[in-house]
Design a protein around this motif. Structure first.
Motif, short mmCIF file in Angstrom:
data_model
loop_
_atom_site.label_atom_id
_atom_site.label_comp_id
_atom_site.label_asym_id
_atom_site.label_seq_id
_atom_site.Cartn_x
_atom_site.Cartn_y
_atom_site.Cartn_z
N THR A 1 0.82 -1.22 0.00
CA THR A 1 0.00 0.00 0.00
C THR A 1 0.85 1.27 0.00
N ALA A 2 2.13 1.13 -0.30
CA ALA A 2 2.99 2.32 -0.39
C ALA A 2 2.60 3.14 -1.61
N GLU A 3 2.75 4.46 -1.49
CA GLU A 3 2.47 5.37 -2.60
C GLU A 3 3.62 6.35 -2.72
N LEU A 4 4.18 6.46 -3.90
CA LEU A 4 5.32 7.34 -4.15
C LEU A 4 4.94 8.36 -5.21
N GLY A 5 5.29 9.62 -4.97
CA GLY A 5 5.05 10.67 -5.94
C GLY A 5 6.08 10.65 -7.05
N ASP A 6 6.18 11.75 -7.76
CA ASP A 6 7.13 11.85 -8.87
C ASP A 6 8.51 12.24 -8.36
N ASP A 7 9.54 11.83 -9.11
CA ASP A 7 10.94 12.24 -8.88
C ASP A 7 11.44 11.86 -7.49
N VAL A 8 11.02 10.70 -7.00
CA VAL A 8 11.51 10.18 -5.73
C VAL A 8 12.84 9.45 -5.95
N THR A 9 13.74 9.58 -4.98
CA THR A 9 15.04 8.90 -5.05
C THR A 9 15.22 8.04 -3.81
N LEU A 10 15.49 6.76 -4.00
CA LEU A 10 15.75 5.82 -2.91
C LEU A 10 17.13 5.23 -3.07
N TYR A 11 17.89 5.21 -1.99
CA TYR A 11 19.19 4.55 -2.01
C TYR A 11 19.07 3.13 -1.46
N HIS A 12 20.15 2.38 -1.55
CA HIS A 12 20.09 0.96 -1.20
C HIS A 12 19.73 0.77 0.29
N GLY A 13 19.05 -0.34 0.55
CA GLY A 13 18.69 -0.67 1.92
C GLY A 13 17.47 0.03 2.46
N VAL A 14 16.76 0.79 1.64
CA VAL A 14 15.58 1.52 2.11
C VAL A 14 14.39 0.57 2.22
N THR A 15 13.61 0.74 3.30
CA THR A 15 12.40 -0.05 3.50
C THR A 15 11.22 0.89 3.68
N LEU A 16 10.20 0.70 2.88
CA LEU A 16 8.92 1.37 3.05
C LEU A 16 7.95 0.30 3.54
N GLY A 17 7.92 0.12 4.87
CA GLY A 17 7.24 -1.03 5.45
C GLY A 17 6.02 -0.69 6.26
N GLY A 18 5.35 -1.74 6.72
CA GLY A 18 4.14 -1.59 7.51
C GLY A 18 4.38 -1.93 8.97
N THR A 19 3.41 -1.55 9.82
CA THR A 19 3.53 -1.81 11.25
C THR A 19 2.27 -2.43 11.82
N THR A 20 1.40 -2.96 10.98
CA THR A 20 0.14 -3.52 11.45
C THR A 20 -0.25 -4.73 10.61
N TRP A 21 -1.10 -5.58 11.22
CA TRP A 21 -1.62 -6.73 10.49
C TRP A 21 -2.87 -6.39 9.70
N ASN A 22 -3.40 -5.19 9.87
CA ASN A 22 -4.61 -4.80 9.16
C ASN A 22 -4.39 -4.80 7.65
#
Length: 258
Positions: free
Chosen positions: A106-127
């Protein structure tokens, strides 16, 4: 404070080939090591993962869930980048080096985003609902940073390496630390390429606090040295005692003669 920013996606979705062309072209704006389109297309794992995700996401949104997951799994084996096919990714995402990047469903990224190695866009719930972060336009996330939960990072936010962000961040802020704290407000000077990649130029609040303490210690030591160098005073007579006696005498009522 809760932010409800939604990435400003293009209302008219470009064609798959147009997205692929933009994904490859943006590499030259953010990686000086890129030399040719052939090199980028054949040797950049972040580009491989993104190219496959564009196709997997279209399968996912069309109801072909298992083929989308299978394609994403094959991409993970090839590129070491794990992007769930349900993630919504804007235009011109750049994943530098690509190793061990995780982007949840369910992650959402806009335009012109930059991610370097090892980045996590994670969750914190079981919902099953919204449980992954939303990143605005022009967000830069340093190596090893973790952004967790259904939080929102506004446009132009910069996250320092190895930070852990668990709260909303307004636009044009710099966040570092565990947990992430805002250490800088306002946009940085514009770069010639239009995107600021100097994610190492962040304030050092711990170093600043230590420098402040050292300055205070120096001031106190100087005052102590001046006090110790002054001649000792004779404390056998105290002016305070005289003042107290005069004050007590002044308050004692006088008796009238009978």
């Amino acid at each position: 404070m809760t932010l409800h920013l939604q990435p400003r996606m293009n209302p008219v979705r470009p064609t798959l080939f147009a997205q692929w062309r933009e994904d490859i072209a943006c590499v030259f704006e953010r990686d000086p090591a890129a030399r040719s389109r052939l090199e980028v297309l054949t040797t950049y794992p972040g580009v491989h993962a993104l190219v496959v995700h564009r196709l997997a996401h279209r399968l996912w949104t069309s109801g072909w869930r298992y083929p989308a997951r299978l394609l994403a799994f094959a991409s993970r084996l090839w590129s070491n980048v794990d992007i769930h096919p349900g993630a919504r990714i804007g235009r011109r995402l750049f994943i530098d080096h690509g190793a061990c990047v995780v982007i949840g469903e369910t992650a959402e990224l806009g335009d012109d985003v930059t991610l370097y190695h090892g980045v996590t866009l994670g969750g914190t719930t079981w919902n099953a609902g919204k449980r992954h972060p939303t990143l605005g336009n022009g967000v830069l996330v340093g190596a090893g940073a973790k952004i967790l939960g259904p939080i929102t990072l506004g446009d132009g936010v910069r996250v320092g390496a190895n930070s852990v962000v668990i709260n909303d961040v307004p636009s044009q802020r710099t966040v570092i630390g565990i947990p992430g704290r805002i250490v800088q407000t306002g946009p940085r000077p514009a770069e010639a390429q239009g995107i600021d990649l100097n994610h190492h130029l962040v304030p050092d609040p711990v170093g600043k606090a230590i420098a402040c303490l050292m300055a205070r210690i120096d001031t106190l030591e100087n005052r102590l040295a001046v006090h110790e160098a002054a001649p000792e005073t004779d404390c056998t007579e105290c002016e305070a005692e005289t003042l107290c006696e005069d004050h007590a005498t002044a308050r004692t009522p006088t008796r009238k003669a009978s």
